[in-house]
Design a protein around this motif. Structure first.
Motif, PDB file in Angstrom:
ATOM      1  N   GLU A  80      74.859 -71.589 -95.638  1.00  0.00           N
ATOM      2  CA  GLU A  80      74.420 -72.972 -95.779  1.00  0.00           C
ATOM      3  C   GLU A  80      75.341 -73.940 -95.061  1.00  0.00           C
ATOM      4  O   GLU A  80      74.911 -75.027 -94.649  1.00  0.00           O
ATOM      5  CB  GLU A  80      74.342 -73.334 -97.267  1.00  0.00           C
ATOM      6  CG  GLU A  80      73.282 -72.554 -98.019  1.00  0.00           C
ATOM      7  CD  GLU A  80      73.235 -72.938 -99.486  1.00  0.00           C
ATOM      8  OE1 GLU A  80      74.095 -73.763 -99.890  1.00  0.00           O
ATOM      9  OE2 GLU A  80      72.362 -72.427-100.222  1.00  0.00           O
ATOM     10  N   ASN A  81      76.612 -73.586 -94.904  1.00  0.00           N
ATOM     11  CA  ASN A  81      77.568 -74.490 -94.255  1.00  0.00           C
ATOM     12  C   ASN A  81      77.588 -74.347 -92.740  1.00  0.00           C
ATOM     13  O   ASN A  81      78.227 -75.154 -92.062  1.00  0.00           O
ATOM     14  CB  ASN A  81      78.978 -74.241 -94.803  1.00  0.00           C
ATOM     15  CG  ASN A  81      79.076 -74.557 -96.288  1.00  0.00           C
ATOM     16  OD1 ASN A  81      78.448 -75.503 -96.767  1.00  0.00           O
ATOM     17  ND2 ASN A  81      79.857 -73.773 -97.015  1.00  0.00           N
TER      18      ASN A  81
ATOM     19  N   VAL B 194      76.489 -74.758 -88.983  1.00  0.00           N
ATOM     20  CA  VAL B 194      75.745 -75.780 -88.252  1.00  0.00           C
ATOM     21  C   VAL B 194      75.205 -75.158 -86.973  1.00  0.00           C
ATOM     22  O   VAL B 194      75.973 -74.698 -86.123  1.00  0.00           O
ATOM     23  CB  VAL B 194      76.630 -77.003 -87.928  1.00  0.00           C
ATOM     24  CG1 VAL B 194      75.833 -78.057 -87.159  1.00  0.00           C
ATOM     25  CG2 VAL B 194      77.192 -77.601 -89.204  1.00  0.00           C
TER      26      VAL B 194
ATOM     27  N   THR C  70      76.728 -87.999 -81.677  1.00  0.00           N
ATOM     28  CA  THR C  70      76.205 -86.775 -82.301  1.00  0.00           C
ATOM     29  C   THR C  70      76.343 -86.892 -83.801  1.00  0.00           C
ATOM     30  O   THR C  70      77.235 -87.586 -84.307  1.00  0.00           O
ATOM     31  CB  THR C  70      76.967 -85.533 -81.809  1.00  0.00           C
ATOM     32  OG1 THR C  70      78.338 -85.640 -82.170  1.00  0.00           O
ATOM     33  CG2 THR C  70      76.829 -85.353 -80.299  1.00  0.00           C
TER      34      THR C  70
ATOM     35  N   THR D  74      75.061 -84.551 -87.723  1.00  0.00           N
ATOM     36  CA  THR D  74      74.507 -83.336 -88.313  1.00  0.00           C
ATOM     37  C   THR D  74      73.392 -83.699 -89.271  1.00  0.00           C
ATOM     38  O   THR D  74      73.586 -84.564 -90.144  1.00  0.00           O
ATOM     39  CB  THR D  74      75.595 -82.541 -89.051  1.00  0.00           C
ATOM     40  OG1 THR D  74      76.631 -82.187 -88.141  1.00  0.00           O
ATOM     41  CG2 THR D  74      75.021 -81.274 -89.663  1.00  0.00           C
TER      42      THR D  74
ATOM     43  N   ASN E 233      71.442 -82.357 -92.263  1.00  0.00           N
ATOM     44  CA  ASN E 233      71.608 -81.331 -93.279  1.00  0.00           C
ATOM     45  C   ASN E 233      70.280 -80.682 -93.644  1.00  0.00           C
ATOM     46  O   ASN E 233      69.205 -81.087 -93.182  1.00  0.00           O
ATOM     47  CB  ASN E 233      72.258 -81.934 -94.536  1.00  0.00           C
ATOM     48  CG  ASN E 233      73.684 -82.400 -94.257  1.00  0.00           C
ATOM     49  OD1 ASN E 233      74.416 -81.757 -93.505  1.00  0.00           O
ATOM     50  ND2 ASN E 233      74.066 -83.521 -94.859  1.00  0.00           N
TER      51      ASN E 233
ATOM     52  N   THR F 103      74.952 -86.722 -91.586  1.00  0.00           N
ATOM     53  CA  THR F 103      76.394 -86.752 -91.849  1.00  0.00           C
ATOM     54  C   THR F 103      77.148 -86.444 -90.559  1.00  0.00           C
ATOM     55  O   THR F 103      76.566 -86.046 -89.543  1.00  0.00           O
ATOM     56  CB  THR F 103      76.789 -85.721 -92.925  1.00  0.00           C
ATOM     57  OG1 THR F 103      76.376 -84.420 -92.496  1.00  0.00           O
ATOM     58  CG2 THR F 103      76.144 -86.053 -94.265  1.00  0.00           C
ATOM     59  N   ASP F 104      78.478 -86.626 -90.644  1.00  0.00           N
ATOM     60  CA  ASP F 104      79.399 -86.264 -89.557  1.00  0.00           C
ATOM     61  C   ASP F 104      78.992 -86.943 -88.242  1.00  0.00           C
ATOM     62  O   ASP F 104      78.789 -86.300 -87.213  1.00  0.00           O
ATOM     63  CB  ASP F 104      79.445 -84.741 -89.374  1.00  0.00           C
ATOM     64  CG  ASP F 104      80.615 -84.299 -88.510  1.00  0.00           C
ATOM     65  OD1 ASP F 104      81.566 -85.083 -88.354  1.00  0.00           O
ATOM     66  OD2 ASP F 104      80.557 -83.173 -87.970  1.00  0.00           O
TER      67      ASP F 104
ATOM     68  N   ARG G 221      71.269 -76.486 -91.414  1.00  0.00           N
ATOM     69  CA  ARG G 221      71.987 -77.623 -90.824  1.00  0.00           C
ATOM     70  C   ARG G 221      71.947 -77.510 -89.301  1.00  0.00           C
ATOM     71  O   ARG G 221      72.222 -76.449 -88.741  1.00  0.00           O
ATOM     72  CB  ARG G 221      73.418 -77.660 -91.324  1.00  0.00           C
ATOM     73  CG  ARG G 221      73.549 -77.734 -92.827  1.00  0.00           C
ATOM     74  CD  ARG G 221      75.016 -77.774 -93.229  1.00  0.00           C
ATOM     75  NE  ARG G 221      75.626 -79.041 -92.858  1.00  0.00           N
ATOM     76  CZ  ARG G 221      76.935 -79.249 -92.796  1.00  0.00           C
ATOM     77  NH1 ARG G 221      77.786 -78.251 -93.064  1.00  0.00           N
ATOM     78  NH2 ARG G 221      77.423 -80.428 -92.470  1.00  0.00           N
ATOM     79  N   VAL G 222      71.644 -78.636 -88.642  1.00  0.00           N
ATOM     80  CA  VAL G 222      71.499 -78.635 -87.187  1.00  0.00           C
ATOM     81  C   VAL G 222      72.233 -79.849 -86.614  1.00  0.00           C
ATOM     82  O   VAL G 222      72.177 -80.952 -87.185  1.00  0.00           O
ATOM     83  CB  VAL G 222      70.007 -78.687 -86.773  1.00  0.00           C
ATOM     84  CG1 VAL G 222      69.873 -78.600 -85.254  1.00  0.00           C
ATOM     85  CG2 VAL G 222      69.233 -77.558 -87.431  1.00  0.00           C
ATOM     86  N   LYS G 223      72.891 -79.608 -85.477  1.00  0.00           N
ATOM     87  CA  LYS G 223      73.571 -80.711 -84.792  1.00  0.00           C
ATOM     88  C   LYS G 223      72.572 -81.452 -83.916  1.00  0.00           C
ATOM     89  O   LYS G 223      71.803 -80.842 -83.172  1.00  0.00           O
ATOM     90  CB  LYS G 223      74.722 -80.155 -83.951  1.00  0.00           C
ATOM     91  CG  LYS G 223      75.723 -81.213 -83.523  1.00  0.00           C
ATOM     92  CD  LYS G 223      76.967 -80.567 -82.949  1.00  0.00           C
ATOM     93  CE  LYS G 223      78.037 -81.612 -82.685  1.00  0.00           C
ATOM     94  NZ  LYS G 223      79.282 -81.011 -82.179  1.00  0.00           N
ATOM     95  N   TYR G 224      72.623 -82.791 -83.984  1.00  0.00           N
ATOM     96  CA  TYR G 224      71.642 -83.623 -83.287  1.00  0.00           C
ATOM     97  C   TYR G 224      72.405 -84.657 -82.457  1.00  0.00           C
ATOM     98  O   TYR G 224      73.487 -85.098 -82.840  1.00  0.00           O
ATOM     99  CB  TYR G 224      70.748 -84.333 -84.299  1.00  0.00           C
ATOM    100  CG  TYR G 224      69.426 -84.804 -83.763  1.00  0.00           C
ATOM    101  CD1 TYR G 224      68.286 -84.018 -83.840  1.00  0.00           C
ATOM    102  CD2 TYR G 224      69.313 -86.073 -83.203  1.00  0.00           C
ATOM    103  CE1 TYR G 224      67.066 -84.471 -83.366  1.00  0.00           C
ATOM    104  CE2 TYR G 224      68.101 -86.538 -82.717  1.00  0.00           C
ATOM    105  CZ  TYR G 224      66.976 -85.740 -82.803  1.00  0.00           C
ATOM    106  OH  TYR G 224      65.762 -86.201 -82.316  1.00  0.00           O
TER     107      TYR G 224
END
Length: 231
Positions: free
Chosen positions: A125-126, A128, A171, A173, A175, A181-182, A218-221
């Motif tokens: 789950e953590n 990315v 950029t 993240t 969730n 977030t981030d 979780r995916v980086k966008y």
């Protein structure tokens, strides 16, 4: 009357002298005989050895060459037998031959192996992801996302007075629940513009989360934030 012998008629007078002379002559003859016999033996021995050596040398140098092997016999090629077709009046019973399709299906039935069910890998789950099967989506699409940013952005006064403008690449993240977030700046332009871009993106509404193998992850966008002064 006493008979007296004359000195000439005395045979015992020269007996010892004659004995010594005879002995000397005999020894001399014997010595000459020995010398003569050794010379004959040496000559005979030398000639015999010479003859033997010559014969042995002749035997060693002469070699009898073996006769050449006989030529190989030619191969005899047999003519093929001529098959004669003889008509038989008796009827031959029909023979059923299984087709190749039947054999193939039979082989498939024998070699069929039940598929092995693969166990699904558990997704952390953590973790990315950068790319997934289904990327996150803002409600209304990318056009709606850029419109929401332009409607909620506040142009910094200091940057506007100095005529600073540009596009800040950011950029964040998304969730598994769709929250953002981030938030980070990937390509800065001005500290005031970068700070405002981060403030706006942190207030983004929830996305439709990305999915990997049917599960939300979780995916980086990434998204650009454009700052442009109106003239």
């Amino acid at each position: 009357m006493e008979i007296k012998k004359t000195s000439r008629a005395d045979l015992e007078k020269d007996k010892s002298l004659n004995y010594l002379m005879g002995l000397v002559i005999a020894l001399a003859s014997l010595f000459v005989g020995f010398e003569w016999g050794e010379k004959d033996i040496e000559v005979a021995t030398d000639s015999g050895l010479t003859a033997v050596i010559d014969e042995e040398e002749i035997d060693m140098t002469v070699q009898n060459e073996p006769p050449p092997p006989p030529p190989p016999e030619p191969e005899i090629i047999k003519e093929p037998d001529i098959l004669e077709i003889v008509e038989d009046e008796e009827k031959i019973e029909s023979i059923q031959i299984a087709s190749s399709e039947d054999d193939a299906s039979h082989a498939q039935r024998e070699t069929y192996v039940a598929p092995v069910e693969e166990e699904e890998e558990e997704v952390d789950e953590n973790f990315v992801f950068v790319t997934v099967e289904k990327m996150p989506e803002f409600p209304g699409g990318d056009v709606a996302l850029l419109k929401w940013i332009s409607d909620n952005i506040n142009y910094p006064t200091i940057a506007a007075e100095n005529g600073i403008q540009g596009r800040v690449s950011c950029t964040f993240t998304v969730n598994a629940d769709g929250s953002v977030t981030d938030v980070q700046v990937a390509r800065p332009v001005d500290p005031n513009l970068d700070k405002e871009a981060i403030r706006v993106l942190k207030k983004l509404p929830k996305f439709k989360p990305g999915e990997q193998r049917g599960k939300p992850v979780r995916v980086k966008y990434s998204v650009p934030v454009r700052f442009k002064l109106q003239q």
